[in-house]
Write a protein that holds these residues in place. Structure first.
Motif, PDB file in Angstrom:
ATOM      1  N   THR A 105      51.044  25.597  -5.304  1.00 39.70           N
ATOM      2  CA  THR A 105      51.345  27.019  -5.143  1.00 39.70           C
ATOM      3  C   THR A 105      50.047  27.785  -4.928  1.00 39.70           C
ATOM      4  N   ALA A 106      49.940  28.478  -3.797  1.00 39.95           N
ATOM      5  CA  ALA A 106      48.755  29.293  -3.518  1.00 39.95           C
ATOM      6  C   ALA A 106      48.740  30.492  -4.461  1.00 39.95           C
ATOM      7  N   VAL A 107      47.585  30.749  -5.085  1.00 42.13           N
ATOM      8  CA  VAL A 107      47.501  31.849  -6.045  1.00 42.13           C
ATOM      9  C   VAL A 107      46.464  32.901  -5.670  1.00 42.13           C
ATOM     10  N   THR A 108      45.437  32.514  -4.918  1.00 41.04           N
ATOM     11  CA  THR A 108      44.429  33.496  -4.523  1.00 41.04           C
ATOM     12  C   THR A 108      43.636  32.956  -3.344  1.00 41.04           C
ATOM     13  N   SER A 109      42.929  33.850  -2.677  1.00 35.72           N
ATOM     14  CA  SER A 109      42.065  33.451  -1.561  1.00 35.72           C
ATOM     15  C   SER A 109      40.931  34.461  -1.450  1.00 35.72           C
ATOM     16  N   HIS A 110      39.795  34.002  -0.936  1.00 34.99           N
ATOM     17  CA  HIS A 110      38.631  34.877  -0.804  1.00 34.99           C
ATOM     18  C   HIS A 110      37.811  34.476   0.415  1.00 34.99           C
ATOM     19  N   TRP A 111      37.254  35.484   1.072  1.00 31.06           N
ATOM     20  CA  TRP A 111      36.289  35.261   2.140  1.00 31.06           C
ATOM     21  C   TRP A 111      34.904  35.287   1.514  1.00 31.06           C
ATOM     22  N   LEU A 112      34.123  34.257   1.756  1.00 34.03           N
ATOM     23  CA  LEU A 112      32.803  34.145   1.156  1.00 34.03           C
ATOM     24  C   LEU A 112      31.733  34.227   2.237  1.00 34.03           C
ATOM     25  N   ASP A 113      30.761  35.082   2.007  1.00 30.96           N
ATOM     26  CA  ASP A 113      29.620  35.206   2.913  1.00 30.96           C
ATOM     27  C   ASP A 113      28.478  34.407   2.304  1.00 30.96           C
ATOM     28  N   THR A 114      28.431  33.128   2.636  1.00 31.81           N
ATOM     29  CA  THR A 114      27.436  32.246   2.034  1.00 31.81           C
ATOM     30  C   THR A 114      26.824  31.344   3.093  1.00 31.81           C
ATOM     31  N   PRO A 115      25.519  31.096   3.006  1.00 29.49           N
ATOM     32  CA  PRO A 115      24.892  30.179   3.970  1.00 29.49           C
ATOM     33  C   PRO A 115      25.233  28.719   3.698  1.00 29.49           C
ATOM     34  N   ASP A 116      25.709  28.418   2.485  1.00 30.53           N
ATOM     35  CA  ASP A 116      26.044  27.038   2.134  1.00 30.53           C
ATOM     36  C   ASP A 116      27.446  26.732   2.641  1.00 30.53           C
ATOM     37  N   ARG A 117      27.549  25.875   3.649  1.00 27.58           N
ATOM     38  CA  ARG A 117      28.843  25.555   4.249  1.00 27.58           C
ATOM     39  C   ARG A 117      29.444  24.278   3.670  1.00 27.58           C
ATOM     40  N   ASP A 118      28.858  23.758   2.604  1.00 23.77           N
ATOM     41  CA  ASP A 118      29.356  22.525   1.999  1.00 23.77           C
ATOM     42  C   ASP A 118      30.650  22.821   1.236  1.00 23.77           C
ATOM     43  N   PRO A 119      31.781  22.208   1.619  1.00 20.90           N
ATOM     44  CA  PRO A 119      33.046  22.480   0.924  1.00 20.90           C
ATOM     45  C   PRO A 119      32.980  22.191  -0.575  1.00 20.90           C
ATOM     46  N   ALA A 120      32.253  21.137  -0.965  1.00 24.57           N
ATOM     47  CA  ALA A 120      32.155  20.819  -2.392  1.00 24.57           C
ATOM     48  C   ALA A 120      31.435  21.925  -3.152  1.00 24.57           C
ATOM     49  N   ALA A 121      30.444  22.560  -2.512  1.00 23.51           N
ATOM     50  CA  ALA A 121      29.745  23.678  -3.148  1.00 23.51           C
ATOM     51  C   ALA A 121      30.686  24.859  -3.334  1.00 23.51           C
ATOM     52  N   VAL A 122      31.573  25.067  -2.363  1.00 26.49           N
ATOM     53  CA  VAL A 122      32.582  26.123  -2.507  1.00 26.49           C
ATOM     54  C   VAL A 122      33.511  25.789  -3.672  1.00 26.49           C
ATOM     55  N   GLY A 123      33.857  24.503  -3.801  1.00 26.83           N
ATOM     56  CA  GLY A 123      34.684  24.084  -4.929  1.00 26.83           C
ATOM     57  C   GLY A 123      34.013  24.368  -6.260  1.00 26.83           C
ATOM     58  N   ASP A 124      32.708  24.125  -6.340  1.00 24.59           N
ATOM     59  CA  ASP A 124      31.976  24.421  -7.575  1.00 24.59           C
ATOM     60  C   ASP A 124      32.005  25.919  -7.872  1.00 24.59           C
ATOM     61  N   TRP A 125      31.917  26.742  -6.814  1.00 19.24           N
ATOM     62  CA  TRP A 125      32.007  28.198  -6.990  1.00 19.24           C
ATOM     63  C   TRP A 125      33.372  28.573  -7.553  1.00 19.24           C
ATOM     64  N   VAL A 126      34.427  27.984  -6.989  1.00 18.04           N
ATOM     65  CA  VAL A 126      35.791  28.270  -7.451  1.00 18.04           C
ATOM     66  C   VAL A 126      35.947  27.900  -8.920  1.00 18.04           C
ATOM     67  N   PHE A 127      35.500  26.700  -9.282  1.00 14.22           N
ATOM     68  CA  PHE A 127      35.678  26.244 -10.664  1.00 14.22           C
ATOM     69  C   PHE A 127      34.906  27.134 -11.630  1.00 14.22           C
ATOM     70  N   HIS A 128      33.696  27.513 -11.234  1.00  9.40           N
ATOM     71  CA  HIS A 128      32.883  28.357 -12.112  1.00  9.40           C
ATOM     72  C   HIS A 128      33.494  29.744 -12.273  1.00  9.40           C
ATOM     73  N   VAL A 129      33.832  30.378 -11.155  1.00  8.62           N
ATOM     74  CA  VAL A 129      34.307  31.765 -11.203  1.00  8.62           C
ATOM     75  C   VAL A 129      35.636  31.877 -11.927  1.00  8.62           C
ATOM     76  N   PHE A 130      36.530  30.917 -11.720  1.00  7.49           N
ATOM     77  CA  PHE A 130      37.864  31.025 -12.300  1.00  7.49           C
ATOM     78  C   PHE A 130      38.004  30.264 -13.611  1.00  7.49           C
ATOM     79  N   ASN A 131      36.844  29.957 -14.223  1.00  4.36           N
ATOM     80  CA  ASN A 131      36.817  29.413 -15.579  1.00  4.36           C
ATOM     81  C   ASN A 131      35.840  30.158 -16.484  1.00  4.36           C
ATOM     82  N   ALA A 132      34.777  30.712 -15.913  1.00  6.93           N
ATOM     83  CA  ALA A 132      33.733  31.340 -16.721  1.00  6.93           C
ATOM     84  C   ALA A 132      34.249  32.608 -17.400  1.00  6.93           C
TER      85      ALA A 132
END
Length: 220
Positions: free
Chosen positions: A23-50
């Motif tokens: 189930t989709a719950v949220t989405s965001h456009w990110l302006d980041t130079p890091d195009r690594d999908p795993a790095a985006v995953g780390d951002w998601v886990f940090h932001v939605f847990n911290a």
């Protein structure tokens, strides 16, 4: 770059498997130079847990304001923490990368079947719907509903029922480093496993009562 977060409805905090319902719950456009999908995953886990208190102290850092506001909206919509088994879709200009949250990082997966996906990412309509559900309903509005849509006012001849909403903050001391989001999740899952659906018998000056946990909303 756009990231969409999907909660796993089938995993029960276990790793994602092909065929799980998402189930989709949220989405965001990110302006980041890091195009690594795993790095985006780390951002998601940090932001939605911290903790929001922590993210607030980082608002002045590059990307800190985006992270803080995204986390605030996520909490206000009462979404649970991103957990093992959840999935993200990272869309770049050329392709979409799908990753599943595992106990020790993010694992690339094949695109889940559209029939196994539902919900909607963050949208104005979704926010309006959420706000509407938070507004108290007046007695006049309830009376105006068709009778079959109203709650049955009858109660047991010997007992009455009232729904309580209890909000609690639980402090946990652990041997693990709780600054590590994966360690924090492991402790959170162990805590959640202690919750029980068994009736809780209460003894009060006004007589016996039986309580049942019918809904748990937890944010780690």
């Amino acid at each position: 770059m756009k990231v969409t977060v999907y909660h796993n409805d089938d995993a029960g905090f276990r790793p994602y498997e092909d065929g799980h319902v998402l189930t989709a719950v949220t989405s965001h456009w990110l302006d980041t130079p890091d195009r690594d999908p795993a790095a985006v995953g780390d951002w998601v886990f940090h932001v939605f847990n911290a903790d929001l208190d922590l993210l607030e102290t980082q608002r002045q850092n590059p990307g800190g304001e985006t992270a803080f506001l995204a986390a605030c909206v996520y909490r206000l919509l009462r979404h649970r923490s991103v957990s093992v088994g959840d999935v993200i879709a990272v869309e770049t200009e050329s392709q979409t990368h799908w990753l599943a949250c595992d106990p020790f990082g993010w694992r690339p997966i094949a695109a889940p079947a559209p029939t196994n996906r539902s919900g909607q990412p963050l949208s104005a309509a979704g926010v309006y719907d959420h706000i509407a559900t938070q507004r108290p309903t007046s007695k006049a509005a309830t009376a105006a509903r068709p009778r079959d849509e109203q709650e049955d006012p009858r109660v047991d001849a010997e007992r009455t029922r009232h729904m309580y909403t209890v909000t609690a903050q639980i402090a946990v001391d652990a041997e693990a480093d709780l600054a590590d989001p994966f360690a924090r999740f492991a402790v959170f899952r162990a805590l959640a496993d202690k919750l029980t659906a068994a009736p809780i018998e209460l003894d009060t000056p006004f007589g016996a009562a039986t309580a049942r946990i019918v809904l748990v909303t937890a944010v780690a």
